[in-house]
Design a protein around this motif. Structure first.
Motif, PDB file in Angstrom:
ATOM      1  N   ASN A 362       0.836  -1.210   0.000  1.00  0.00           N
ATOM      2  CA  ASN A 362       0.000   0.000   0.000  1.00  0.00           C
ATOM      3  C   ASN A 362       0.867   1.255   0.000  1.00  0.00           C
ATOM      4  OD1 ASN A 362      -2.380  -1.390  -0.124  1.00  0.00           O
ATOM      5  ND2 ASN A 362      -2.889  -1.184   2.039  1.00  0.00           N
ATOM      6  N   LYS A 364       3.734   1.690   1.263  1.00  0.00           N
ATOM      7  CA  LYS A 364       4.582   1.835   2.440  1.00  0.00           C
ATOM      8  C   LYS A 364       5.729   0.830   2.392  1.00  0.00           C
ATOM      9  CE  LYS A 364       0.583   3.036   5.356  1.00  0.00           C
ATOM     10  NZ  LYS A 364       0.936   4.428   5.656  1.00  0.00           N
ATOM     11  N   THR A 379      -4.457  -3.041  10.315  1.00  0.00           N
ATOM     12  CA  THR A 379      -4.887  -2.136   9.241  1.00  0.00           C
ATOM     13  C   THR A 379      -6.390  -2.224   9.007  1.00  0.00           C
ATOM     14  OG1 THR A 379      -4.560  -1.523   6.919  1.00  0.00           O
ATOM     15  CG2 THR A 379      -4.413  -3.862   7.442  1.00  0.00           C
ATOM     16  N   GLU A 381      -7.594  -1.170   6.151  1.00  0.00           N
ATOM     17  CA  GLU A 381      -7.720  -1.255   4.701  1.00  0.00           C
ATOM     18  C   GLU A 381      -8.380  -2.573   4.303  1.00  0.00           C
ATOM     19  OE1 GLU A 381      -6.942   1.178   2.744  1.00  0.00           O
ATOM     20  OE2 GLU A 381      -5.737   2.460   4.055  1.00  0.00           O
ATOM     21  N   THR A 383      -8.047  -3.588   1.084  1.00  0.00           N
ATOM     22  CA  THR A 383      -7.223  -4.081  -0.018  1.00  0.00           C
ATOM     23  C   THR A 383      -5.754  -3.872   0.315  1.00  0.00           C
ATOM     24  OG1 THR A 383      -7.301  -1.955  -1.197  1.00  0.00           O
ATOM     25  CG2 THR A 383      -8.973  -3.585  -1.774  1.00  0.00           C
ATOM     26  N   LEU A 384      -4.916  -4.739  -0.233  1.00  0.00           N
ATOM     27  CA  LEU A 384      -3.466  -4.587  -0.135  1.00  0.00           C
ATOM     28  C   LEU A 384      -2.902  -4.545  -1.545  1.00  0.00           C
ATOM     29  CD1 LEU A 384      -2.258  -7.106   2.636  1.00  0.00           C
ATOM     30  CD2 LEU A 384      -2.463  -4.630   2.821  1.00  0.00           C
ATOM     31  N   THR A 385      -2.250  -3.433  -1.875  1.00  0.00           N
ATOM     32  CA  THR A 385      -1.548  -3.342  -3.151  1.00  0.00           C
ATOM     33  C   THR A 385      -0.075  -3.633  -2.889  1.00  0.00           C
ATOM     34  OG1 THR A 385      -3.108  -1.735  -4.054  1.00  0.00           O
ATOM     35  CG2 THR A 385      -0.935  -1.876  -5.101  1.00  0.00           C
ATOM     36  N   GLN A 393       2.983  -5.593  -9.767  1.00  0.00           N
ATOM     37  CA  GLN A 393       2.049  -5.140  -8.734  1.00  0.00           C
ATOM     38  C   GLN A 393       0.825  -6.057  -8.690  1.00  0.00           C
ATOM     39  OE1 GLN A 393       0.806  -1.083  -8.884  1.00  0.00           O
ATOM     40  NE2 GLN A 393       2.770  -0.272  -8.194  1.00  0.00           N
ATOM     41  N   THR A 395      -3.030  -6.488  -6.391  1.00  0.00           N
ATOM     42  CA  THR A 395      -3.952  -5.964  -5.396  1.00  0.00           C
ATOM     43  C   THR A 395      -4.814  -7.111  -4.873  1.00  0.00           C
ATOM     44  OG1 THR A 395      -4.030  -3.755  -6.380  1.00  0.00           O
ATOM     45  CG2 THR A 395      -5.826  -4.356  -4.909  1.00  0.00           C
TER      46      THR A 395
END
Length: 402
Positions: A362, A364, A379, A381, A383-385, A393, A395
């Protein structure tokens, strides 16, 4: 981690207490007698609730990696311990013993869930307080500091030696545990169902049906995951609903147990001799260890445990399955790598593999183990990208694993 039946680092458990909600509708009308009747009923209900509350403590807990983390006081200082029915004795991290009295010439052999045996020092805690209970001159063992417990702020473990002194209502939905005086009569549990509960030496055991087979398990509130040992797996493999062969572990960085090649199996389980709906349950298979049921099994529901009454009761209050990510990371040699995968459809389509190096999550970048672990666990979130070092990449969305 060497500690008395302190099973692998991934264990977690949440204790839930039951809410009794009284909804009273006082209709004001011209009849004073009717108003008095309502007020009398309301006051009687409040007195009953207050009287019952004298025999119980409600303790809020954190659910971290499926572990039940509760506040206690040791010699007047606040600490955070894990609530662990799988541990035979209360234990404290070695780096938290500076204010304790060591027991002279006392060393104790202890073993973990993987049957590793070590000899640890024994200390005396003059005062251990949680809720309204204060236990004096308690003998505890130590266990080595661990990166996982250090990151989660877990400084020790409340074992069955303390747990068996009280009755407990664990509410995983509300994240609270209720400590009840064993002399109190059981009230309000008529809609709970009884599990096939027995005392397995010094720890609690339960029997569950997997297909047509009945299997013994350790009830381990110090674990988030469920495990079946290699021998038992051979006996129940024909009952398995679904299995994934190319899997590391659901617990990812938090699991220290050695996994077998059949390390993730999904089965239908139910309490023996109960008309309770079957539900799909995930198990890790381990080469060395024991069958155990962790907090994941209970979901967002409630359990009541009484060692003195020899009872384990279960109540469904929330059937919702918690969505999780199918990928987990760790830091190795100052690099983020993919540590574990659950091979769901989105993971298979992505082609991502265990041990691949990761550039960012994400957006980071992480260099600290604790920071990465906490981000994955806490987290918000959905989703995790994930960007790999080679520029690819992916997601990933949170999903129900089974």
């Amino acid at each position: 981690m060497p500690a008395i039946y302190i099973n692998d680092m991934g264990r977690i458990i949440e204790v839930v207490s039951r809410n009794y909600m009284i909804v009273c509708l006082l209709t004001i009308n011209k009849s004073i007698n009717k108003m008095k009747k309502y007020l009398f009923l309301l006051s009687a209900l409040l007195v009953y609730d207050y009287t019952f509350a004298q025999n119980q403590d409600t303790i809020k807990f954190e659910n971290l990696v499926g572990l039940i983390k509760i506040p206690i006081q040791i010699n007047g200082k606040e600490k955070y311990f894990m609530f662990d029915t799988g541990a035979e004795i209360t234990a404290i991290r070695e780096d938290n013993t500076s204010t304790l009295d060591i027991t002279h010439c006392s060393r104790k052999k202890i073993k973990d869930a993987n049957n590793h045996v070590t000899t640890q020092s024994t200390y005396v805690v003059q005062s251990l307080k949680f809720g309204n209970s204060d236990i004096s001159n308690l003998s505890v063992v130590t266990f080595p500091n661990s990166p996982l417990f250090n990151c989660l702020g877990i400084e020790g473990i409340i074992g069955i030696d303390i747990i068996k002194r009280f009755d407990w209502l664990v509410d995983f939905d509300k994240k609270q545990i209720v400590k009840i005086d064993p002399s109190d009569t059981i009230k309000g549990f008529s809609d709970f169902v009884a599990m096939d509960f027995h005392k397995n030496k010094l720890r609690p055991g339960i029997k569950l049906k997997i297909g047509n087979k009945v299997v013994d398990f350790l009830f381990d509130s110090g674990s988030n995951t469920n495990t079946i040992d290699k021998k038992c797996y051979g006996k129940i493999k024909d009952e398995i609903v679904q299995s994934y062969e190319a899997i590391t572990t659901m617990s990812g960085a938090s699991s220290m147990g050695k996994q077998s090649k059949e390390s993730l199996i999904i089965v239908n389980t139910q309490p023996e001799n109960l008309d309770l709906r079957k539900h799909r349950t995930l198990f890790n298979t381990i080469s060395v260890g024991e069958n155990k049921i962790g907090n994941e099994f209970w979901g967002h529901n409630q359990i009541f445990l009484s060692w003195t009454k020899n009872k384990l009761l279960f109540r469904v209050v929330n059937t919702e399955k918690e969505k999780t990510f199918s990928v987990f990371f760790k830091i190795l040699n100052d690099s983020i790598i993919v540590n574990s995968l659950t091979f769901t459809e989105q993971i298979i389509k992505s082609g991502v593999k265990v041990n691949e190096k990761v550039k960012s999550i994400n957006g980071k970048s992480f260099t600290d183990y604790c920071e990465l672990l906490r981000y994955q666990l806490l987290t918000k979130e959905n989703t995790l990208t994930v960007e790999l070092q080679d520029g690819k990449q992916f997601t990933f969305k949170k999903e129900n694993i089974y």
